[in-house]
Design a protein around this motif. Sequence first.
Motif, short mmCIF file in Angstrom:
data_model
loop_
_atom_site.label_atom_id
_atom_site.label_comp_id
_atom_site.label_asym_id
_atom_site.label_seq_id
_atom_site.Cartn_x
_atom_site.Cartn_y
_atom_site.Cartn_z
N PHE A 65 0.74 -0.90 0.02
CA PHE A 65 0.09 -0.11 -0.28
C PHE A 65 0.64 1.40 0.51
N THR A 66 0.58 1.83 -0.85
CA THR A 66 1.54 3.89 -1.08
C THR A 66 0.26 4.67 -1.27
N GLY A 67 -1.38 4.37 -0.92
CA GLY A 67 -1.88 5.13 -1.61
C GLY A 67 -2.50 5.89 -0.59
N THR A 68 -3.87 6.58 -0.65
CA THR A 68 -4.21 7.82 0.35
C THR A 68 -4.85 6.71 1.53
N ARG A 69 -5.13 8.00 2.87
CA ARG A 69 -5.63 6.98 2.97
C ARG A 69 -7.19 6.98 3.64
N ALA A 70 -7.92 7.64 2.99
CA ALA A 70 -8.72 7.62 2.38
C ALA A 70 -9.36 6.60 1.66
N PHE A 71 -8.44 6.05 1.41
CA PHE A 71 -8.66 4.85 -0.12
C PHE A 71 -8.35 3.81 0.51
N ALA A 72 -7.27 3.98 2.01
CA ALA A 72 -7.55 2.44 2.40
C ALA A 72 -8.48 2.48 3.73
N GLU A 73 -9.08 3.58 3.79
CA GLU A 73 -10.37 3.28 5.01
C GLU A 73 -11.50 2.94 4.21
N ALA A 74 -11.56 2.66 2.91
CA ALA A 74 -12.62 2.79 2.21
C ALA A 74 -12.54 1.31 1.81
N ALA A 75 -11.49 0.76 1.63
CA ALA A 75 -10.95 -0.67 1.52
C ALA A 75 -11.00 -1.54 2.30
N LEU B 203 -7.87 -5.98 3.80
CA LEU B 203 -6.50 -5.56 5.03
C LEU B 203 -5.70 -4.71 4.05
N ILE B 204 -5.25 -3.88 4.67
CA ILE B 204 -4.06 -2.96 4.14
C ILE B 204 -1.99 -3.46 4.80
N SER B 205 -1.63 -3.65 3.55
CA SER B 205 -0.40 -4.75 3.78
C SER B 205 0.83 -3.46 3.46
N THR C 242 8.96 2.76 5.20
CA THR C 242 10.64 3.44 5.57
C THR C 242 11.52 3.96 5.21
N PHE C 243 10.61 4.90 4.24
CA PHE C 243 11.21 5.46 3.15
C PHE C 243 11.04 6.95 3.83
N LYS C 244 12.34 7.80 3.59
CA LYS C 244 12.42 9.22 3.76
C LYS C 244 11.27 9.80 3.54
N LYS C 245 10.97 9.86 2.36
CA LYS C 245 9.64 10.93 1.62
C LYS C 245 8.20 9.37 1.90
N ALA C 246 8.49 9.15 3.21
CA ALA C 246 6.97 8.44 3.33
C ALA C 246 5.42 8.96 3.94
N ASP C 247 6.13 10.23 4.25
CA ASP C 247 5.96 10.58 5.57
C ASP C 247 3.80 10.50 5.64
N ASP C 248 2.98 10.54 4.33
CA ASP C 248 1.73 10.30 4.26
C ASP C 248 1.70 8.96 4.95
N LEU C 249 2.46 8.07 4.13
CA LEU C 249 2.00 6.78 3.97
C LEU C 249 2.20 6.39 5.48
N ARG C 250 3.42 6.71 6.44
CA ARG C 250 3.16 6.64 7.82
C ARG C 250 2.13 6.82 8.92
N GLU C 251 1.76 8.20 8.56
CA GLU C 251 0.45 8.48 8.94
C GLU C 251 -0.87 7.41 8.78
N THR C 252 -1.12 7.45 7.45
CA THR C 252 -2.16 6.20 7.38
C THR C 252 -1.23 4.99 8.24
N PRO D 67 -6.67 0.96 12.01
CA PRO D 67 -6.72 -0.22 13.25
C PRO D 67 -5.55 -1.13 13.19
N MET D 68 -5.26 -1.64 14.09
CA MET D 68 -4.23 -2.67 14.00
C MET D 68 -5.13 -4.30 13.13
N ASP D 69 -5.57 -4.48 13.27
CA ASP D 69 -6.37 -5.50 12.95
C ASP D 69 -6.77 -5.32 11.80
N LYS D 70 -6.79 -4.39 11.26
CA LYS D 70 -6.41 -3.84 9.46
C LYS D 70 -5.18 -3.89 9.09
#
Length: 263
Positions: free
Chosen positions: A159-169, A175-177, A183-193, A198-201
Amino acid sequence: MYIDSHAHIESEDFDSDRTAMIARAREAGVEIIVAVGNGDLSKDSHTAAQRIAEKHDFIYTTVGVHPHEARLLDERLYARLAELAAHPKVIAWGEIGLDYHYDNSPREVQRAAFRKQLQMARERRLPAVIHTREAEEDTLEILREEWQGAGLPGIIHCFTGTRAFAEAAVEMGFLISFSGVVTFKKADDLRETARHLPMDKILIETDAPFLAPVPFRGRRNEPAYVVETARSIAGLRGLAAEEVGRVTSANFKRLFNLEGVSQ
């Protein structure tokens, strides 16, 4: 223990040390590996992945054609996919989906192949493993039309998309893998997602041999490195890496009805 939910270990990148690579994964605490053929049936990668899975109780596999190769699909190859799906180590259909970044296959061909393979997965009651890149709107539309209501789960892989997409899925049962990209330096938005879902997703993966995580970035990726993705998510959520491993492994086993299975 950790589970690498998506790795292309049949790839020729591992021909020189595949046995040692698998041993390193086990030493790192990887309990299960899902060997995903790259979808190019002309190279018969699925058969190669299945042969590896046959040799190891802890390796499973999938069947499906990546959107890059969607242009190759015809009735003969769809029939071949149906044959491959009957293998006892096949636990999912994928990776399938849409890739509008490279457009290696025409978009209309990608969409048709995506729909057809979702239908085949539904018929066989197999979870779907989804690849989507720069195609969130169309991916969601097709999933809602072809998958929602099937009563089947699935995975949005790497997964490298938006938080909105993740939540819709997630709302549709996916589940979001997360891969080493988290871990990449410029992946701040991904880290926020990764911090807020939820941990169970959540699942973790390598997508080996691609996308090696920090501190191995630039090298060939391999399943042992899935631990680094777990560490990254653990740091975001104030957990131990082992706890992320435990929870994501439980999520994986629940999705594939493998509870109680210890490899």
